[in-house]
Write an enzyme that holds these catalytic residues in place. Structure first.
Site, PDB file in Angstrom:
ATOM      1  N   ARG A 124       0.809  -1.231   0.000  1.00  0.00           N
ATOM      2  CA  ARG A 124       0.000   0.000   0.000  1.00  0.00           C
ATOM      3  C   ARG A 124       0.837   1.274   0.000  1.00  0.00           C
ATOM      4  O   ARG A 124       0.366   2.352   0.374  1.00  0.00           O
ATOM      5  CB  ARG A 124      -0.982   0.027   1.173  1.00  0.00           C
ATOM      6  CG  ARG A 124      -1.956  -1.137   1.145  1.00  0.00           C
ATOM      7  CD  ARG A 124      -3.169  -0.870   1.997  1.00  0.00           C
ATOM      8  NE  ARG A 124      -4.046  -2.032   1.977  1.00  0.00           N
ATOM      9  CZ  ARG A 124      -3.952  -3.050   2.836  1.00  0.00           C
ATOM     10  NH1 ARG A 124      -3.030  -3.038   3.787  1.00  0.00           N
ATOM     11  NH2 ARG A 124      -4.774  -4.059   2.748  1.00  0.00           N
ATOM     12  N   LYS A 146       3.180  11.334 -11.299  1.00  0.00           N
ATOM     13  CA  LYS A 146       2.296  10.467 -12.098  1.00  0.00           C
ATOM     14  C   LYS A 146       3.044   9.166 -12.364  1.00  0.00           C
ATOM     15  O   LYS A 146       4.146   9.171 -12.918  1.00  0.00           O
ATOM     16  CB  LYS A 146       1.945  11.131 -13.432  1.00  0.00           C
ATOM     17  CG  LYS A 146       0.822  12.133 -13.327  1.00  0.00           C
ATOM     18  CD  LYS A 146       0.360  12.552 -14.715  1.00  0.00           C
ATOM     19  CE  LYS A 146      -0.695  13.618 -14.651  1.00  0.00           C
ATOM     20  NZ  LYS A 146      -1.061  14.113 -15.992  1.00  0.00           N
ATOM     21  N   GLU A 188       9.194  17.563 -25.297  1.00  0.00           N
ATOM     22  CA  GLU A 188       8.568  17.991 -24.038  1.00  0.00           C
ATOM     23  C   GLU A 188       9.131  19.344 -23.596  1.00  0.00           C
ATOM     24  O   GLU A 188       8.418  20.152 -22.989  1.00  0.00           O
ATOM     25  CB  GLU A 188       8.762  16.933 -22.938  1.00  0.00           C
ATOM     26  CG  GLU A 188       8.167  15.559 -23.239  1.00  0.00           C
ATOM     27  CD  GLU A 188       6.641  15.462 -23.033  1.00  0.00           C
ATOM     28  OE1 GLU A 188       6.002  16.476 -22.716  1.00  0.00           O
ATOM     29  OE2 GLU A 188       6.103  14.344 -23.216  1.00  0.00           O
ATOM     30  N   LYS A 230       7.241  22.921 -14.258  1.00  0.00           N
ATOM     31  CA  LYS A 230       6.398  21.790 -13.852  1.00  0.00           C
ATOM     32  C   LYS A 230       6.119  21.830 -12.352  1.00  0.00           C
ATOM     33  O   LYS A 230       4.992  21.567 -11.918  1.00  0.00           O
ATOM     34  CB  LYS A 230       7.041  20.451 -14.251  1.00  0.00           C
ATOM     35  CG  LYS A 230       6.120  19.289 -13.892  1.00  0.00           C
ATOM     36  CD  LYS A 230       6.266  18.078 -14.754  1.00  0.00           C
ATOM     37  CE  LYS A 230       5.193  17.055 -14.386  1.00  0.00           C
ATOM     38  NZ  LYS A 230       5.289  15.816 -15.116  1.00  0.00           N
ATOM     39  N   GLU A 240      -4.440  17.126 -11.004  1.00  0.00           N
ATOM     40  CA  GLU A 240      -4.960  17.476 -12.332  1.00  0.00           C
ATOM     41  C   GLU A 240      -6.457  17.799 -12.325  1.00  0.00           C
ATOM     42  O   GLU A 240      -7.243  17.225 -13.089  1.00  0.00           O
ATOM     43  CB  GLU A 240      -4.648  16.365 -13.339  1.00  0.00           C
ATOM     44  CG  GLU A 240      -4.701  16.883 -14.765  1.00  0.00           C
ATOM     45  CD  GLU A 240      -4.086  15.924 -15.773  1.00  0.00           C
ATOM     46  OE1 GLU A 240      -2.926  15.539 -15.613  1.00  0.00           O
ATOM     47  OE2 GLU A 240      -4.782  15.582 -16.739  1.00  0.00           O
ATOM     48  N   ARG A 244      -3.032  21.399 -14.384  1.00  0.00           N
ATOM     49  CA  ARG A 244      -2.015  20.402 -14.749  1.00  0.00           C
ATOM     50  C   ARG A 244      -2.296  19.771 -16.114  1.00  0.00           C
ATOM     51  O   ARG A 244      -1.380  19.327 -16.797  1.00  0.00           O
ATOM     52  CB  ARG A 244      -1.901  19.332 -13.659  1.00  0.00           C
ATOM     53  CG  ARG A 244      -0.780  18.355 -13.939  1.00  0.00           C
ATOM     54  CD  ARG A 244      -0.401  17.509 -12.755  1.00  0.00           C
ATOM     55  NE  ARG A 244       0.667  16.597 -13.133  1.00  0.00           N
ATOM     56  CZ  ARG A 244       1.331  15.835 -12.292  1.00  0.00           C
ATOM     57  NH1 ARG A 244       1.062  15.865 -11.016  1.00  0.00           N
ATOM     58  NH2 ARG A 244       2.289  15.031 -12.739  1.00  0.00           N
ATOM     59  N   ASN A 248      -0.438  18.405 -20.825  1.00  0.00           N
ATOM     60  CA  ASN A 248      -0.726  17.366 -21.820  1.00  0.00           C
ATOM     61  C   ASN A 248      -0.918  17.939 -23.209  1.00  0.00           C
ATOM     62  O   ASN A 248      -1.489  17.269 -24.084  1.00  0.00           O
ATOM     63  CB  ASN A 248      -1.966  16.574 -21.407  1.00  0.00           C
ATOM     64  CG  ASN A 248      -1.677  15.678 -20.232  1.00  0.00           C
ATOM     65  OD1 ASN A 248      -0.645  15.006 -20.213  1.00  0.00           O
ATOM     66  ND2 ASN A 248      -2.543  15.682 -19.248  1.00  0.00           N
ATOM     67  N   HIS A 251      -0.710  15.797 -26.316  1.00  0.00           N
ATOM     68  CA  HIS A 251      -0.703  14.398 -25.887  1.00  0.00           C
ATOM     69  C   HIS A 251      -1.939  13.620 -26.341  1.00  0.00           C
ATOM     70  O   HIS A 251      -1.852  12.415 -26.570  1.00  0.00           O
ATOM     71  CB  HIS A 251      -0.562  14.303 -24.366  1.00  0.00           C
ATOM     72  CG  HIS A 251       0.828  14.592 -23.873  1.00  0.00           C
ATOM     73  ND1 HIS A 251       1.516  15.751 -24.169  1.00  0.00           N
ATOM     74  CD2 HIS A 251       1.677  13.858 -23.095  1.00  0.00           C
ATOM     75  CE1 HIS A 251       2.700  15.720 -23.600  1.00  0.00           C
ATOM     76  NE2 HIS A 251       2.832  14.590 -22.951  1.00  0.00           N
ATOM     77  N   HIS A 255      -1.172  10.445 -28.161  1.00  0.00           N
ATOM     78  CA  HIS A 255      -1.533   9.106 -27.665  1.00  0.00           C
ATOM     79  C   HIS A 255      -2.252   8.291 -28.745  1.00  0.00           C
ATOM     80  O   HIS A 255      -2.117   7.073 -28.807  1.00  0.00           O
ATOM     81  CB  HIS A 255      -2.399   9.217 -26.406  1.00  0.00           C
ATOM     82  CG  HIS A 255      -1.626   9.624 -25.184  1.00  0.00           C
ATOM     83  ND1 HIS A 255      -2.225   9.980 -24.008  1.00  0.00           N
ATOM     84  CD2 HIS A 255      -0.296   9.720 -24.961  1.00  0.00           C
ATOM     85  CE1 HIS A 255      -1.292  10.284 -23.109  1.00  0.00           C
ATOM     86  NE2 HIS A 255      -0.111  10.144 -23.671  1.00  0.00           N
ATOM     87  N   HIS A 268       7.371   8.364 -27.558  1.00  0.00           N
ATOM     88  CA  HIS A 268       6.374   9.241 -26.937  1.00  0.00           C
ATOM     89  C   HIS A 268       6.608  10.699 -27.369  1.00  0.00           C
ATOM     90  O   HIS A 268       5.669  11.384 -27.803  1.00  0.00           O
ATOM     91  CB  HIS A 268       6.469   9.102 -25.412  1.00  0.00           C
ATOM     92  CG  HIS A 268       5.568  10.023 -24.659  1.00  0.00           C
ATOM     93  ND1 HIS A 268       4.208   9.826 -24.580  1.00  0.00           N
ATOM     94  CD2 HIS A 268       5.828  11.163 -23.952  1.00  0.00           C
ATOM     95  CE1 HIS A 268       3.668  10.800 -23.859  1.00  0.00           C
ATOM     96  NE2 HIS A 268       4.622  11.617 -23.466  1.00  0.00           N
TER      97      HIS A 268
END
Ligand code: NAD
Ligand code: GLY
Length: 364
Positions: A124, A146, A188, A230, A240, A244, A248, A251, A255, A268
């Protein structure tokens, strides 16, 4: 190549804890990491490409003070999956490691995202440290918590927010990075300029050649600027809720490319580059960007040896893939678009026909 001597650092403020990002070019140093290891147990997670380059000195130095085990994963985005996470769990169980363990991610964004997710879920939640060794992971994925893995039908679909104890970005590791991977990281870097700071875009237009020639001081300056951007965003919107999402930019389109072409085929950063052009083209259709500004974006991406057009993908296929995007709300596709250079917004307020037109420009 002589190693430039510089160090800089910043602090990331998050709800769970604050942590430092140390940017250096002095080669990965165990003594910088050790203060952030709370127990006696360490699992270094890396991959079969990075291990022969950087594992041994780190492992040896840490072994002087800690019980150190290693998990070497196969290399590639196609292995960013549950099977790799299980390999990490297996290693932890085999070692009888417990809640005091600290995981260390030594590698690029794939290793970092998976190590973070394993840390978030093992017992956990245990501590982890990021040692990003690609430009992309230094400016983006190692910062902000993330973590996760891919699902066959969607990038990064399974994961958790889980912040590292520290990030050590060693610029000298970029000297072994393939040029194509460096360019992917530059996508990026350029992203931050396009969404947050047009002055940084001008700086990049002047400094990209030096960065591509591996000027570590200039690269270190760029990494610091990106981490500052960032960290500021993460401090305001860690989970987010809104702001935030601007990180993206490109993205959602990217994606689609990554998922359609098969993970690992387009890098990527390459997919994000072509995706940023598509988002810019849509911003132009809405009337927010001029044709000259779209051309400027394409030029700066081309300067970094990045693609500016996506592969052919049928419009309906692209729309279906976009429908899995994490930003979809009430069945509506939301996109990050540019109001102007240096200013991004998250919006669903665009003519669907414009999106179809952008997608059909490169459709099969
Ligand atoms: P990567 O981790 O696949 O690394 C790229 C390649 O470079 C790999 O083959 C790797 O083994 C190799 N490599 C790494 N360091 C090296 C070095 N110093 N010298 C030689 N080779 C080296 O890819 P990446 O671009 O670092 O990361 C991409 C991943 O990051 C994607 O999965 C993406 O989804 C994720 N990502 C996550 C976030 C986030 O916020 N968590 C943000 C952006 C991207
Ligand atoms: N890479 C986008 C984010 O961290 O939010």
């Amino acid at each position: 190549m002589t190693t430039p001597q510089f160090d800089s650092s910043l602090t990331v403020h998050t709800q769970s804890h604050d942590y430092p990002i140390i940017i250096t070019a002095k080669s990965i140093m165990a003594e910088q990491i050790a203060p952030y290891i709370s127990g006696q147990q360490v699992l270094i997670v890396t991959n079969e490409t990075v291990a022969p380059l950087y594992l041994q000195p780190l492992q040896q130095a840490l072994a002087e003070n800690f019980t150190v085990a290693v998990c070497v994963l196969p290399d590639g985005e196609q292995y960013k999956n549950q099977a790799s996470i299980n390999q990490i769990y297996d290693r932890l169980m085999m070692q009888h490691f417990n809640r005091d363990v600290t995981l260390i991610a030594l590698g690029g964004g794939v290793v970092g995202d998976m190590t973070g997710f394993a840390a978030a879920s093992f017992m956990r939640g245990v501590n982890f440290i990021q040692i990003p060794t690609t430009l992309l992971s230094q400016v983006d994925s190692s910062v902000g918590g993330k973590t996760g893995i891919n699902h066959p039908q969607g990038k990064n679909m399974i994961g958790a927010f889980w912040q590292p104890q520290m990030v050590l970005a060693d610029m000298s590791t970029l000297q072994t990075l393939p040029a194509r991977e460096l360019s992917a990281g530059l996508a990026e870097v350029i992203k931050y300029a396009l969404i947050m700071d047009v002055d940084f875009l001008t700086w990049l237009e002047q400094n990209l050649p030096a960065m591509m020639a591996l000027d570590l001081v200039i690269l270190g300056e760029a990494v610091k600027r990106c981490c500052d951007y960032k960290a500021a965003v993460v401090a305001q919107d860690e989970r987010e809720a809104g702001l935030r999402a601007l990180l993206n930019f490109g993205h959602t389109f990217g994606h689609v490319i990554e998922t359609h072409e098969g993970y690992g085929s387009w890098l990527h950063g390459e997919a994000v580059a072509a995706g940023m052009v598509q988002a810019a083209e849509l911003s132009h259709k809405i009337g927010w960007l001029s044709a000259d500004e779209v051309a400027r974006i394409k030029r700066v991406l081309a300067l970094a040896d990045l693609p500016t057009t996506p592969p052919p993908i049928a419009v309906q296929t692209a729309l279906d893939l976009m429908g899995h995007d994490k930003k979809v709300k009430n069945g509506q596709i939301r996109l990050i678009l540019l109001k102007s250079l240096g200013q991004a917004i998250l919006t669903d307020d665009f003519d669907a026909q414009f999106l179809t037109e952008v997608l059909s420009q490169h459709a099969v």
